[in-house]
Design a protein around this motif. Structure first.
Motif, mmCIF file in Angstrom:
data_model
loop_
_atom_site.group_PDB
_atom_site.id
_atom_site.type_symbol
_atom_site.label_atom_id
_atom_site.label_comp_id
_atom_site.label_asym_id
_atom_site.label_seq_id
_atom_site.Cartn_x
_atom_site.Cartn_y
_atom_site.Cartn_z
ATOM 1 N N GLN A 149 8.897 -6.301 -8.464
ATOM 2 C CA GLN A 149 8.424 -5.466 -7.362
ATOM 3 C C GLN A 149 9.543 -4.545 -6.881
ATOM 4 O OE1 GLN A 149 9.142 -5.531 -3.830
ATOM 5 N NE2 GLN A 149 7.479 -4.143 -3.260
ATOM 6 N N ASP A 150 10.744 -5.097 -6.728
ATOM 7 C CA ASP A 150 11.882 -4.299 -6.268
ATOM 8 C C ASP A 150 13.140 -5.143 -6.420
ATOM 9 O OD1 ASP A 150 13.720 -2.654 -4.998
ATOM 10 O OD2 ASP A 150 12.363 -2.116 -3.364
ATOM 11 N N PHE A 151 14.085 -4.682 -7.220
ATOM 12 C CA PHE A 151 15.308 -5.450 -7.422
ATOM 13 C C PHE A 151 16.271 -5.353 -6.244
ATOM 14 C CE2 PHE A 151 14.439 -5.698 -12.104
ATOM 15 C CZ PHE A 151 14.457 -7.078 -12.161
ATOM 16 N N ARG A 152 15.898 -4.614 -5.214
ATOM 17 C CA ARG A 152 16.675 -4.686 -3.977
ATOM 18 C C ARG A 152 16.404 -5.996 -3.244
ATOM 19 N NH1 ARG A 152 14.939 1.189 -1.787
ATOM 20 N NH2 ARG A 152 13.018 0.438 -2.779
ATOM 21 N N ASN A 153 15.359 -6.682 -3.626
ATOM 22 C CA ASN A 153 15.038 -8.000 -3.084
ATOM 23 C C ASN A 153 15.876 -9.033 -3.836
ATOM 24 O OD1 ASN A 153 13.813 -10.587 -2.715
ATOM 25 N ND2 ASN A 153 11.903 -9.613 -2.104
ATOM 26 N N GLY A 154 16.813 -9.668 -3.127
ATOM 27 C CA GLY A 154 17.732 -10.594 -3.780
ATOM 28 C C GLY A 154 17.050 -11.793 -4.406
ATOM 29 N N GLY A 155 15.928 -12.232 -3.829
ATOM 30 C CA GLY A 155 15.203 -13.356 -4.414
ATOM 31 C C GLY A 155 14.654 -13.015 -5.785
ATOM 32 N N ILE A 156 14.076 -11.821 -5.916
ATOM 33 C CA ILE A 156 13.543 -11.383 -7.208
ATOM 34 C C ILE A 156 14.667 -11.294 -8.234
ATOM 35 C CG2 ILE A 156 12.435 -9.465 -8.423
ATOM 36 C CD1 ILE A 156 10.902 -8.869 -5.828
ATOM 37 N N THR A 157 15.795 -10.732 -7.819
ATOM 38 C CA THR A 157 16.933 -10.602 -8.730
ATOM 39 C C THR A 157 17.419 -11.963 -9.206
ATOM 40 O OG1 THR A 157 17.613 -8.561 -7.623
ATOM 41 C CG2 THR A 157 19.268 -9.683 -8.963
ATOM 42 N N ALA A 158 17.500 -12.920 -8.287
ATOM 43 C CA ALA A 158 17.984 -14.254 -8.650
ATOM 44 C C ALA A 158 17.014 -14.957 -9.596
ATOM 45 C CB ALA A 158 18.193 -15.086 -7.392
ATOM 46 N N VAL A 159 15.721 -14.820 -9.355
ATOM 47 C CA VAL A 159 14.733 -15.416 -10.254
ATOM 48 C C VAL A 159 14.824 -14.770 -11.635
ATOM 49 C CG1 VAL A 159 12.262 -15.618 -10.718
ATOM 50 C CG2 VAL A 159 13.145 -16.160 -8.459
ATOM 51 N N ASP A 170 -2.697 -6.353 -6.762
ATOM 52 C CA ASP A 170 -2.265 -4.973 -6.971
ATOM 53 C C ASP A 170 -2.620 -4.450 -8.356
ATOM 54 O OD1 ASP A 170 -1.230 -5.098 -4.448
ATOM 55 O OD2 ASP A 170 0.881 -5.161 -5.055
ATOM 56 N N ILE A 171 -2.808 -5.364 -9.311
ATOM 57 C CA ILE A 171 -3.084 -4.920 -10.686
ATOM 58 C C ILE A 171 -4.381 -5.517 -11.231
ATOM 59 C CG2 ILE A 171 -0.729 -4.322 -11.325
ATOM 60 C CD1 ILE A 171 -2.159 -7.713 -12.286
ATOM 61 N N GLY A 182 9.852 -1.905 -10.294
ATOM 62 C CA GLY A 182 8.851 -1.117 -9.583
ATOM 63 C C GLY A 182 9.380 -0.378 -8.375
ATOM 64 N N LYS A 183 10.607 -0.688 -7.946
ATOM 65 C CA LYS A 183 11.286 -0.011 -6.836
ATOM 66 C C LYS A 183 10.477 -0.018 -5.541
ATOM 67 C CE LYS A 183 13.913 2.933 -9.974
ATOM 68 N NZ LYS A 183 14.281 4.316 -10.366
ATOM 69 N N GLY A 184 9.653 -1.054 -5.374
ATOM 70 C CA GLY A 184 8.924 -1.215 -4.126
ATOM 71 C C GLY A 184 7.736 -0.300 -3.950
ATOM 72 N N ASP A 185 7.340 0.425 -4.989
ATOM 73 C CA ASP A 185 6.253 1.396 -4.881
ATOM 74 C C ASP A 185 5.037 0.902 -5.661
ATOM 75 O OD1 ASP A 185 5.302 4.214 -4.184
ATOM 76 O OD2 ASP A 185 5.083 4.202 -6.369
ATOM 77 N N LYS A 186 3.912 0.736 -4.965
ATOM 78 C CA LYS A 186 2.723 0.163 -5.592
ATOM 79 C C LYS A 186 2.212 1.024 -6.741
ATOM 80 C CE LYS A 186 -1.895 -1.588 -4.464
ATOM 81 N NZ LYS A 186 -2.848 -1.877 -3.365
ATOM 82 N N ALA A 187 2.201 2.342 -6.562
ATOM 83 C CA ALA A 187 1.718 3.224 -7.628
ATOM 84 C C ALA A 187 2.601 3.110 -8.866
ATOM 85 C CB ALA A 187 1.675 4.667 -7.130
ATOM 86 N N THR A 188 3.908 3.012 -8.656
ATOM 87 C CA THR A 188 4.833 2.854 -9.779
ATOM 88 C C THR A 188 4.591 1.534 -10.493
ATOM 89 O OG1 THR A 188 6.517 4.195 -8.675
ATOM 90 C CG2 THR A 188 7.270 2.713 -10.421
ATOM 91 N N ILE A 189 4.390 0.476 -9.730
ATOM 92 C CA ILE A 189 4.143 -0.839 -10.325
ATOM 93 C C ILE A 189 2.874 -0.815 -11.172
ATOM 94 C CG2 ILE A 189 3.511 -3.228 -9.781
ATOM 95 C CD1 ILE A 189 5.394 -2.945 -7.316
ATOM 96 N N ARG A 190 1.820 -0.197 -10.666
ATOM 97 C CA ARG A 190 0.557 -0.129 -11.413
ATOM 98 C C ARG A 190 0.732 0.667 -12.710
ATOM 99 N NH1 ARG A 190 -4.292 -0.943 -8.908
ATOM 100 N NH2 ARG A 190 -5.194 1.024 -9.606
ATOM 101 N N ARG A 191 1.453 1.774 -12.623
ATOM 102 C CA ARG A 191 1.696 2.581 -13.830
ATOM 103 C C ARG A 191 2.520 1.800 -14.846
ATOM 104 N NH1 ARG A 191 6.053 5.237 -14.891
ATOM 105 N NH2 ARG A 191 6.715 5.344 -12.709
ATOM 106 N N GLN A 192 3.554 1.121 -14.363
ATOM 107 C CA GLN A 192 4.401 0.362 -15.275
ATOM 108 C C GLN A 192 3.656 -0.826 -15.879
ATOM 109 O OE1 GLN A 192 7.649 -0.427 -12.604
ATOM 110 N NE2 GLN A 192 8.844 1.325 -13.325
#
Length: 362
Positions: A57-67, A118-119, A87-97
């Protein structure tokens, strides 16, 4: 937002503060035993190398990065080919990716920290055979869902209870609390509701506001939000409860600028490295974080995929969150929070793979 009544209701009492602060090491040891028992009871899983995608969802989230780091380790040992997408925290980007990932035809996709809803429509539109989907914090609860073979998570209600218990102490000092939520995520809403309920049972607690601030905007919007809260509530405001450590990343210096060294922060997840570093120092206004064993959860994501590939049922494992304080981190020394958990050895045994050489072993 109006605060709920502070009158106590008939409900189970939260355990006292000393219990949350003294139990973490015992919980870690109990988890060790549980992992060992589970591994011994399960047959080895053998599968061919796979291609998998971790969509964050967003690698600025430390929990996601650690997982992700834990998942990456497991994939390396399994010989899987891993692709990573942010996905950089953007729903449209996540859906496209996600659409792009489907077209690439991987064997499995990890939904890293965003809701499966979301998907969901993208799955219905796909003309290709669908890969196995697993998630981390991709649904309000752990376990299987209509779209996910398994959602890996602690119980968000337990996380919220542990965070609120550090504020809502029977006979404790008066606490004026602001909760920071990101209502885009069902799991965050579960935590927020549970913390509100806990505060409403605390006679000395006042819920001043619930701030709905997207995690992806926290670094930009937090200073203005803190200044507004200070003007609105003044010294009535004593505590921050947040659904994620990211809010605490941007809290310390703005509060110092406002002369509010007294405001105490507690995060109901996820135990990011940045949060652990500032809590370890003992100089931060973040008192604690309710951490998830994110390394273990990264390996569990790989295990759930492996089970799906082998047509076995999900593991059903649910990790226990850990209340991380300065005292606990000093007891651990240089160890990571989940280093006491023998999950790497247990999964290697279960998967019938050998550990890497001593020079490379984690």
């Amino acid at each position: 937002m109006a605060a709920p009544s502070s009158e106590p209701r008939s409900a189970p009492r939260l355990p006292p503060l000393w219990l949350w602060l003294r139990l973490p090491v015992l919980i870690l040891l109990a988890a060790c035993a549980a992992m060992a028992s589970a591994a011994q009871a399960e047959p080895p899983l053998s599968e061919a190398p796979r291609r998998v995608v971790f969509l964050a969802q967003d690698f600025r989230n430390g929990g996601i990065t650690a997982v992700y780091r834990g998942f990456e380790q497991a994939c390396q040992e399994l010989g899987w080919t891993l692709s990573i997408v942010n996905g950089k925290g953007d729903k449209a980007t996540i859906r496209r990716q996600f659409d792009e990932a489907l077209r690439a035809g991987p064997d499995g996709i990890v939904l890293g920290g965003f809701d499966e809803a979301d998907i969901a429509d993208r799955l219905a539109l796909s003309s290709r055979p669908l890969p196995v989907l697993v998630g981390w914090h991709a649904a309000p609860r752990h376990g299987s869902t209509p779209h996910l073979f398994a959602n890996v998570s602690t119980d968000p209600a337990v996380v919220a209870d542990m965070a609120a218990a550090l504020v809502a102490q029977p006979g404790g000092a008066r606490a004026g609390v602001v909760i920071f939520n990101d209502s885009r995520f069902d799991i965050a809403n579960v935590k927020t509701l549970r913390m509100r309920e806990a505060l409403s049972r605390c006679a000395s607690c006042e819920l001043l506001a619930v701030e709905d601030l997207p995690i992806s905007n926290a670094s930009k919007d937090m200073p203005a939000a803190l200044e507004r809260l200070h003007r609105q509530f003044g010294t009535r405001w004593t505590h921050v409860l947040a659904i994620n450590d990211v809010y605490m990343d941007s809290m310390h210096f703005p509060l110092l600028a406002l002369g509010r060294r007294d405001v105490v922060g507690i995060a109901a997840g996820d135990g990011s490295r940045t949060a652990l570093s500032r809590i370890r120092s003992g100089r931060s206004q973040q008192l604690a974080t309710i951490a998830e064993p994110t390394g273990q959860q990264g390996w569990q994501l790989a295990d759930e995929l492996k089970r799906a590939f082998a047509r076995q049922p999900p593991s059903g494992r649910v990790a226990r969150p850990i209340a991380i304080t300065t005292e606990l981190l000093r007891q651990l020394g240089q160890l990571e929070v989940d280093d006491l958990l023998p999950y790497r050895a247990e999964y290697r045994q279960q998967w019938s793979i050998s550990p890497p050489s001593a020079a490379k072993a984690p």
